[in-house]
Design an enzyme around this catalytic site. Sequence first.
Site, short mmCIF file in Angstrom:
data_model
loop_
_atom_site.label_atom_id
_atom_site.label_comp_id
_atom_site.label_asym_id
_atom_site.label_seq_id
_atom_site.Cartn_x
_atom_site.Cartn_y
_atom_site.Cartn_z
N ASP A 178 41.60 46.69 29.86
CA ASP A 178 41.42 46.26 31.25
C ASP A 178 40.35 47.12 31.91
O ASP A 178 40.30 48.33 31.71
CB ASP A 178 42.75 46.39 32.01
CG ASP A 178 42.73 45.61 33.32
OD1 ASP A 178 43.44 44.59 33.42
OD2 ASP A 178 41.98 46.01 34.25
N ILE A 179 39.50 46.50 32.69
CA ILE A 179 38.39 47.20 33.32
C ILE A 179 38.86 48.17 34.42
O ILE A 179 38.16 49.13 34.75
CB ILE A 179 37.37 46.17 33.90
CG1 ILE A 179 35.99 46.79 34.01
CG2 ILE A 179 37.85 45.58 35.20
CD1 ILE A 179 34.88 45.77 34.23
N ASN A 231 51.05 37.57 34.82
CA ASN A 231 51.04 37.01 36.17
C ASN A 231 50.77 35.51 36.07
O ASN A 231 49.94 35.08 35.27
CB ASN A 231 49.98 37.70 37.03
CG ASN A 231 50.40 39.11 37.40
OD1 ASN A 231 51.57 39.34 37.72
ND2 ASN A 231 49.48 40.06 37.33
N GLU A 286 44.76 36.90 39.19
CA GLU A 286 43.36 36.89 39.64
C GLU A 286 42.47 36.06 38.74
O GLU A 286 41.55 35.39 39.20
CB GLU A 286 42.80 38.33 39.65
CG GLU A 286 43.29 39.20 40.77
CD GLU A 286 42.86 40.65 40.56
OE1 GLU A 286 41.94 40.91 39.77
OE2 GLU A 286 43.48 41.51 41.21
N VAL A 287 42.70 36.18 37.44
CA VAL A 287 41.80 35.52 36.49
C VAL A 287 42.51 34.28 35.92
O VAL A 287 43.58 34.40 35.32
CB VAL A 287 41.39 36.47 35.35
CG1 VAL A 287 40.46 35.77 34.37
CG2 VAL A 287 40.72 37.73 35.91
N HIS A 329 46.56 35.47 30.30
CA HIS A 329 46.43 36.78 29.67
C HIS A 329 47.74 37.54 29.79
O HIS A 329 48.51 37.35 30.73
CB HIS A 329 45.29 37.59 30.29
CG HIS A 329 45.32 37.65 31.78
ND1 HIS A 329 44.90 36.61 32.59
CD2 HIS A 329 45.74 38.63 32.63
CE1 HIS A 329 45.06 36.95 33.86
NE2 HIS A 329 45.57 38.16 33.91
N HIS A 355 49.24 41.39 29.93
CA HIS A 355 48.95 42.81 30.12
C HIS A 355 49.92 43.61 29.26
O HIS A 355 51.13 43.37 29.32
CB HIS A 355 49.20 43.23 31.57
CG HIS A 355 48.35 42.57 32.61
ND1 HIS A 355 47.33 43.22 33.26
CD2 HIS A 355 48.39 41.32 33.15
CE1 HIS A 355 46.77 42.42 34.16
NE2 HIS A 355 47.40 41.24 34.10
#
Length: 125
Positions: free
Chosen positions: A39-40, A95, A103-104, A108, A110
């Site tokens: 993760d960025i 999420n 958000e994206v 995905h 995490h």
Amino acid sequence: MPVNGLPPYDTTNIFARILKGEIPCRKVLETEHALAFHDIAPQAPTHILIIPKGSYVSASDFSTQASAEEVAGLWRAVAEVAKPLEATGYRIICNMGMDSGQEVPHFHVHVLGGRPLGVMVAKQG
Ligand code: AMP
């Protein structure tokens, strides 16, 4: 028609662009069906994202539309990247839609670990 508070799959979302190689990522693992990368903006010493290679907007979309091979492939990749955290434990978060703060809009998972992670959900107020 929005599904679960999310619009239809947007082929220009940031994870789609990572999959196409248009944007770099710090890759952890790549398999036939999944890509894992750091993760960025990590929220724990280990914070890895695992995404399916197929175009799925959310957990719900992935779980209902992906093939059995894609579903198994994604979750096996999650288990693989989480292996170094097994002794101390870790948290998996997906999420899904508006209230979760997703958000994206590319499904995905995490994987977070490397320290005690505290409460699962922030208390209100
Ligand atoms: P979510 O709120 O579940 O949609 O999480 C999206 C996650 O993607 C956040 O933790 C971001 O820090 C992360 N993220 C956004 N852009 C990138 C990127 N280019 N490379 C890696 N992680 C990213």
